[in-house]
Motif scaffolding. Structure first.
Motif, short mmCIF file in Angstrom:
data_model
loop_
_atom_site.label_atom_id
_atom_site.label_comp_id
_atom_site.label_asym_id
_atom_site.label_seq_id
_atom_site.Cartn_x
_atom_site.Cartn_y
_atom_site.Cartn_z
N LEU A 94 0.84 -1.19 0.00
CA LEU A 94 0.00 0.00 0.00
C LEU A 94 0.88 1.24 0.00
O LEU A 94 1.95 1.25 0.61
CB LEU A 94 -0.90 0.00 1.24
CG LEU A 94 -2.00 -1.06 1.27
CD1 LEU A 94 -2.66 -1.10 2.64
CD2 LEU A 94 -3.04 -0.77 0.19
N VAL B 53 2.50 4.72 0.97
CA VAL B 53 2.72 5.33 2.29
C VAL B 53 2.12 6.72 2.34
O VAL B 53 1.53 7.13 3.35
CB VAL B 53 4.23 5.37 2.61
CG1 VAL B 53 4.47 6.01 3.97
CG2 VAL B 53 4.82 3.97 2.56
N ASP B 54 2.25 7.49 1.28
CA ASP B 54 1.76 8.87 1.25
C ASP B 54 0.34 8.93 0.70
O ASP B 54 -0.14 8.00 0.06
CB ASP B 54 2.69 9.73 0.37
CG ASP B 54 4.12 9.71 0.90
OD1 ASP B 54 4.28 9.63 2.13
OD2 ASP B 54 5.04 9.75 0.07
N LYS C 29 -3.96 9.66 0.82
CA LYS C 29 -5.07 9.19 1.63
C LYS C 29 -4.91 7.71 1.94
O LYS C 29 -4.45 6.94 1.12
CB LYS C 29 -6.39 9.43 0.89
CG LYS C 29 -6.86 10.87 0.91
CD LYS C 29 -8.25 10.98 0.34
CE LYS C 29 -8.78 12.41 0.46
NZ LYS C 29 -10.17 12.52 -0.04
N CYS C 30 -5.31 7.35 3.14
CA CYS C 30 -5.24 5.95 3.55
C CYS C 30 -6.64 5.44 3.82
O CYS C 30 -7.38 6.04 4.61
CB CYS C 30 -4.38 5.80 4.81
SG CYS C 30 -2.66 6.24 4.57
N GLY C 31 -6.99 4.34 3.18
CA GLY C 31 -8.28 3.74 3.45
C GLY C 31 -9.33 3.99 2.40
O GLY C 31 -10.52 3.80 2.66
N PRO D 205 -12.03 7.90 3.33
CA PRO D 205 -11.74 8.03 4.76
C PRO D 205 -12.52 9.22 5.35
O PRO D 205 -12.75 10.23 4.68
CB PRO D 205 -10.24 8.28 4.80
CG PRO D 205 -9.72 7.76 3.50
CD PRO D 205 -10.81 7.98 2.51
N ASP E 89 -6.71 2.15 -1.67
CA ASP E 89 -5.68 3.15 -2.00
C ASP E 89 -5.06 2.87 -3.36
O ASP E 89 -3.84 3.00 -3.56
CB ASP E 89 -4.60 3.19 -0.92
CG ASP E 89 -5.15 3.59 0.44
OD1 ASP E 89 -6.17 4.30 0.47
OD2 ASP E 89 -4.57 3.18 1.47
N GLN F 79 -1.33 -8.20 5.26
CA GLN F 79 -1.32 -6.74 5.17
C GLN F 79 -2.73 -6.21 4.91
O GLN F 79 -3.13 -5.17 5.47
CB GLN F 79 -0.37 -6.29 4.07
CG GLN F 79 -0.22 -4.77 3.98
CD GLN F 79 0.73 -4.34 2.88
OE1 GLN F 79 1.26 -5.17 2.16
NE2 GLN F 79 0.95 -3.05 2.75
N GLN G 276 -5.50 -3.77 7.74
CA GLN G 276 -6.16 -2.48 7.52
C GLN G 276 -7.63 -2.51 7.93
O GLN G 276 -8.27 -1.47 7.98
CB GLN G 276 -6.10 -2.11 6.03
CG GLN G 276 -4.70 -2.15 5.41
CD GLN G 276 -3.78 -1.17 6.08
OE1 GLN G 276 -4.12 0.00 6.28
NE2 GLN G 276 -2.58 -1.62 6.43
N GLN H 113 -7.88 1.02 9.76
CA GLN H 113 -8.11 2.16 8.87
C GLN H 113 -9.48 2.05 8.19
O GLN H 113 -10.05 3.06 7.78
CB GLN H 113 -7.00 2.20 7.80
CG GLN H 113 -6.95 3.48 6.98
CD GLN H 113 -6.68 4.71 7.83
OE1 GLN H 113 -5.84 4.67 8.73
NE2 GLN H 113 -7.39 5.80 7.58
#
Length: 732
Positions: A474, A476-477, A479-481, A509, A544, A555, A559, A640
């Motif tokens: 996924l 790293v930078d 939006k997450c989720g 998110p 993402d 992984q 989430q 998340q």
């Protein structure tokens, strides 16, 4: 069957050790009848005398014997006997074993002739049929008196030839046995006959005892190794089956059924484990013992070998008949065990509806039918096995009768001794028992083979959902989720039509996405595509921007905070259930999650609080409490993305509102996807998806859907009053 031997092949070193020990055990087992024969024939009938060459002999007797020998044989005798002691007794040298065959050839005929001479003296003097020591002394004196007579040796040799020609064939064949009579008479004259016999019996009995102790030790070692190997096979199979099943998707679970998987993990593995012990302890031993017994019998030249072939042929015919009858039933038995487990599981898990609808009698009949079918099959196979034993006993006893009958005739003719017949009977029983062992195992093997194949079917069936060969990570930078469905369609395995068709939406998110629709429209199915409980048939589901099929499952699941439609708790405590999602969850996290899930009140009301025990399946808490603990378990993980599969259905409106209010504060930056039946649960969602027969027929907020979506409006009217609907429109 091949699978069973493959499992044994993994422990090849232990199996080789077992086979080597079985050879040692068979050697001991096959040696004992020979020693029994020696005790009877030599130790008892011959007074412990094994050879026509006496260990010690009086000088007068030896001179008489030498008169009956050729000059060369007489010189050989003089070479190996010591000088006379004070009592006139000469002793055979300790290192005479190398020359023993020549000595036996030299002594056999003179022994017989001298004994016959002593017997003639006994008959002439006292009319006795058995000579005594004085009769032997008289006969020896007659022989030695002719030492200095010219031509005496030649005359005795001629007489010897005459006496030998008078012997019948049976006595000539047993010349060595007849020669021991002279040795026994000589020992009696020396007064050592009892000591010689006792020494022989103790020596032979001691060897038998030593062999028995070795056989016992080897048998214990074989049992120990076989048990360890079978236990290891059972352990490995359970581990492999469980590890495989844990990785299965719902499709594989449904393919085998839970009841069948339980049967394969328990009953089938026990069958394989039991047969592995039998294979190592009996199947490997039976041919070694049987072949060894046949070789020993063949060496005996008794002329009764045909009895063994008749017995073995009868056994094989019996086994073939019984196997043809019993094998089909053994193959059916495992299927019937599966059926019984399935019915039992259905009844036990559905006991409350059964009672509510008063269907106990019907379910009892259903269980009784499955139970009776299995019982009838087991009775048939058990009766077949039981029927085998009387026939086996008949064959064994008939074989013994034939041996005694024809062996008795052989003893009358002098071609067989009592000990030889006992040994022959023992060897025959060992051969028959080896075939009996093989027949018993041959009946067990088919059922175990079916069980091994069923286990292999589970282990060899690959999971349809597994980690990718080239996994992605996924980002790293950013939006997450962000959860996106891109033209997703899904069809259940074996189904003819799609359960979901062309589903597309985005869940961001900080927002709540709600899914609502009629029963069976595919709401839960849609949610199950995100954690990859099923894989999409068409399109893709991304988090993402990464397809969930390209993510490692560990992984992906890290989430997610998933709450199933039916709350599932595990045996343990409340605290262990709340911390189930991760090892890093602290006590503070668990208590905060319980507070958000509105579970603190009933937890603290319990005497042990968070340490209160939870029974298997959460049977000691109510449905609402179970659901709140399931929600708290997902919250404690700080995921998340939250996935709620109709997880508020067991909550009252007050608790529902309080929980969603607290949850909203907790999940401000998380993506929340809720599957619900109640309008009140999804009322304030940022986005509501309306499903109908697997399609999205409406998308928007509550107010927007009231205006634009007839299906949503119909659901709202069924749950809200006209006044509540008007208020909602005014708020919009």
């Amino acid at each position: 069957m091949i699978q069973i031997f493959k499992h044994l092949g993994r422990h090849w070193a232990a199996c080789i050790a077992v086979v080597a020990l079985l050879f040692a055990q068979a050697y001991c087992d096959l040696s004992l009848p020979d020693y029994t024969s020696k005790i009877v024939d030599t130790g008892i009938q011959q007074g412990g005398i094994e050879s026509p060459v006496p260990e010690s002999v009086r000088d007068t007797t030896l001179q008489a014997l030498e008169m009956l020998m050729s000059e060369q044989d007489a010189a050989l005798a003089e070479q190996w006997y010591s000088a006379p002691d004070a009592d006139g007794v000469r002793t055979l040298s300790f290192d005479a074993s190398a020359a023993m065959p020549e000595l036996e050839g030299a002594f056999s005929t003179p022994d017989v002739v001298l004994y016959m001479a002593a017997a003639q003296n006994a008959a002439a003097s006292s009319g006795a049929s058995t000579p005594a020591a004085e009769d032997l002394d008289a006969a020896a004196a007659q022989m030695t008196a002719m030492v200095n007579v010219p031509g005496a040796r030649e005359m005795l040799q001629a007489r010897l030839q005459e006496e030998m020609s008078a012997l019948d064939d049976s006595m000539a064949d047993n010349l060595s046995q007849q020669a021991t009579l002279l040795v026994a008479l000589e020992y009696e004259a020396q007064g050592i006959a009892h000591d010689v016999q006792l020494t022989y019996l103790l020596r032979t009995g001691g060897r038998m005892l030593a062999l028995t102790l070795v056989m016992v030790a080897v048998s214990i070692a074989v049992g120990f190794l076989a048990s360890r190997v079978s236990a290891a096979i059972g352990r490995d199979l359970r581990r492999d089956v469980f590890g495989t099943v844990v990785g299965y998707s719902n499709a594989e679970i449904e393919k085998f059924s839970t009841a069948s998987l339980i049967t394969r993990t328990t009953n089938d593995i026990q069958q394989v484990q039991f047969v592995c012990v039998i294979l190592l302890r009996m199947v490997a031993y039976a041919p070694i013992l049987g072949i060894g017994g046949i070789l020993h019998v063949a060496e005996g030249n008794t002329g009764l070998e045909w009895i063994i072939f008749v017995a073995v042929a009868a056994l094989l015919l019996l086994i073939a008949f019984l196997m043809s009858v019993a094998l089909p039933k053994f193959k059916l038995m495992q299927t019937l065990v599966d059926r019984l487990n399935l019915v039992s599981r259905e009844i036990l898990t559905g006991i409350m509806p059964i009672r509510a609808f008063s269907r106990e009698a019907f379910e009892e009949q259903r269980f009784d039918k499955a139970n009776t079918d299995l019982m009838k099959t087991q009775l048939f196979t058990n009766r077949t096995m039981v029927a085998m034993m009387p026939f086996m006993t008949l064959i064994m006893n008939g074989t013994s009768l034939l041996i005694v009958w024809f062996g008795g005739k052989a003893m009358d003719l002098g071609t067989m001794q009592v000990g030889e017949m006992i040994a022959f009977i023992t060897y025959t029983m060992q051969i028959v028992m080896s075939f009996l062992m093989l027949s018993m195992v041959a009946v067990m093997l088919p059922r175990a083979g079916v069980a091994a194949d069923r286990i292999h079917e589970v282990i060899s069936t690959p999971a349809s959902i597994r980690d990718p060969d080239a996994p992605k990570a996924l980002p790293v930078d950013g939006k997450c989720g962000v959860v996106e469905f891109h033209d997703v369609s899904f069809r259940y395995p074996g189904s003819d039509e799609d359960a979901l068709e062309h589903i597309s939406f985005t869940a961001n998110p900080g927002e709540t996405t709600a899914i609502i629709g009629s029963t069976g429209c595919g709401k839960s199915t849609l949610l199950n595509l995100i954690p990859r409980f099923y894989d999409v048939t068409q399109g893709s589901v991304t988090i993402d921007g990464v397809d969930v099929r390209d993510l490692p499952q560990t992984q992906l699941h890290a989430q997610l905070g998933y709450v199933p439609q039916k709350g599932v708790l595990f045996s343990g405590t409340i605290d262990s259930n709340l911390k189930f999602g991760s090892d890093s969850i602290t006590d503070a996290d668990a208590r905060e999650a319980a507070e958000i899930a509105q579970a603190t009140e009933f937890i603290t009301a319990k005497p042990e609080g968070f340490a209160s025990p939870i029974a298997q399946g959460g049977s000691n808490v109510s449905g609402g409490q179970k659901q709140r603990l399931s929600i708290a378990r997902a919250i404690a993980r700080h995921p998340q993305i939250y996935l709620f599969d109709d997880s508020f259905s067991a909550l009252d409106y007050k608790t529902d509102i309080a929980l969603r209010r607290a949850l909203k504060a907790k999940t401000r930056s998380a993506t929340v996807i809720i599957v619900a039946q109640r309008i009140s649960t999804v009322l304030h969602a940022n986005q509501i998806l309306v499903l109908d027969e697997g399609r999205i027929v409406g998308k928007g907020t509550h107010a927007q859907l009231l205006e634009s979506c007839p299906e949503y409006r119909e659901i709202a009217r069924s749950q809200l009053s006209q006044k509540e609907l008007n208020l909602q429109k005014e708020d919009a």
